[in-house]
Design an enzyme around this catalytic site. Structure first.
Site: not given
Length: 447
Positions: A65, A67, A144
């Site tokens: 992925d 992003d 995070d």
């Protein structure tokens, strides 16, 4: 260096790693992600490849992925791409769709509440809604882990680091940004994410990030069971199931996800059940690595098997007949697990069938053999039987018989009947005499 903390929030300190200081190359980035980045830049917006893709490229991985983070709002992103749709309420995102590939575009988030109502937190600290937009610096400190807060800039091919993530990636450390307890309380699923990413990347969880895990594990009960189901799939079906399981054990999280399994493993002094689980997870990792399908039903049958065995023993010790105890134990374990992890029926029912077919492998009467061979769940149940040998070698004879029965069913059954002419074998593998039927004096009913 790691920036100093102020009011539990790191002070972002920009470090620019130029192209000659890292190994991220445009050749390794999705062409569709590059299209989105360049289109946003051409429209006057800041846009960066961010998060796991940058982290994985830095350690030589192949991200699945890609992003993007930008200062364009979701509505502005949609205005630039006809193939864009907006999703989410908790976190509003733009998805730019290129066939089967989706490029996720997120607007820089602020780490404070501006009073607009776009940021909501529960009284226990959980973030319920977070759509207050801010700068790239604010966006970095609200992510995070430091390893996920790295930004790749296409204008000069540099990596931008605000929270010490580049150094942590080099040192293979998972470190939370900010105060660990506060961040876990914001979203308890971060505890599972820490274990999963550490297992995937072969990183060590940094000491301060690891310290609250055992203590805060009960917070996972406040997470939605449906979300925990999705996290379980990520933990165990991404090719790092064995390492994830060991991490859950190590940091006290296994009991929060699978309480009855954890209790069963603690009470199994021989360690046989744990050996079986680990062997099964190694097999799962091997299948994922070879691009072979893995069934969530089989996975949960494995993870909950210790709980099922423990429940079955308790019911039989109470005097319940074996067949009834098996069904009752399967229902009991499934029902109790649903309060923690929302296992859909399309997986829980096949899971139970895998369990309930196990005793039938010791029944070798001709009709029973052919009936079991034709059962739609036979192959999964047989694979599970093979796996049970990791816990006990007592199933070796059954495994050998059914392996041959799949290849030569008629000959295998005939050979067994010659070996046991007096009758079929029972569940313990011992010969069992057939009962003689009494002749009835009643006349047959008229047709």
């Amino acid at each position: 260096m790691q920036p100093e903390l102020h009011d539990q929030t790191p002070v972002p300190v920009l470090r620019v790693i130029s192209r000659d200081g890292h190994n991220v190359s445009r050749r390794d980035i999705s062409p569709n992600a590059l299209r989105v980045l360049y289109r946003l830049r051409e429209a006057g917006f800041g846009a960066f490849l961010v998060g796991g893709a940058v982290r994985d490229l830095l350690i030589g991985g192949n991200p699945k992925d890609f992003d993007i983070a930008t200062d364009a709002t979701p509505e502005q992103v949609r205005g630039l791409f006809r193939n864009c749709r907006l999703i989410g309420r908790r976190f509003r995102l733009a998805h730019v769709v290129f066939g089967r590939e989706i490029i996720e575009v997120a607007t820089f988030r602020a780490n404070t509440d501006n009073g607009s109502g776009e940021r909501e937190t529960h009284e226990d600290g959980r973030v319920l809604r977070d759509n207050v937009y801010g700068s790239i610096e604010e966006d970095a400190v609200r992510r995070d882990f430091t390893a996920n807060a790295l930004y790749y800039a296409i204008e000069d091919f540099s990596v931008r680091d605000f929270v010490g993530g580049f150094e942590d990636v080099q040192n293979r450390l998972m470190r939370l940004i900010g105060d660990p307890e506060t961040r876990y309380r914001e979203d308890p699923v971060r505890m599972l994410r820490a274990v999963r990413l550490a297992a995937k990347l072969d990183f060590e969880i940094e000491a301060a990030t690891a310290e609250p895990l055992v203590r805060l594990a009960p917070l996972l009960s406040e997470s939605a069971p449906a979300r925990l189901f999705e996290e379980c799939l990520k933990l165990f079906l991404s090719g790092h199931a064995e390492a994830s399981f060991i991490g859950l054990e190590r940091f006290g999280l296994l009991g929060a996800l699978f309480p009855e399994t954890a209790a069963a493993l603690r009470s199994n002094r021989s360690g046989a059940l744990r050996r079986m689980v680990l062997e099964g997870l190694r097999g799962t990792d091997s299948r994922v690595a070879n691009d072979e399908p893995v069934s969530p039903a089989f996975l949960f049958a494995l993870l909950l098997w210790p709980a099922y065995c423990r429940a079955l023993m308790a019911l039989q010790a109470g005097g319940m007949q074996p067949v009834e105890a098996q069904r009752r134990a399967a229902d009991q374990v499934t029902l109790h697990q649903l309060s923690t992890v929302a296992l859909p029926r399309r997986f829980s029912l096949p899971m139970q069938e895998i369990w309930l077919l196990q005793p039938r492998f010791s029944l070798r009467q001709r009709k029973r053999v052919f009936r079991l061979l034709s059962h739609p769940r036979f192959r999964a149940a047989f694979d599970f039987l093979v796996l049970r040998q990791a816990a006990s070698n007592e199933h070796a004879a059954d495994v050998e018989f059914w392996r041959e029965a799949q290849l030569h069913p008629t000959e295998t059954v005939a050979a067994h009947e010659q070996e046991h002419p007096d009758g079929e074998t029972g569940e313990d593998g011992a010969p069992r005499r057939r009962r003689r039927r009494r002749r009835s004096n009643a006349k047959p009913a008229a047709e």
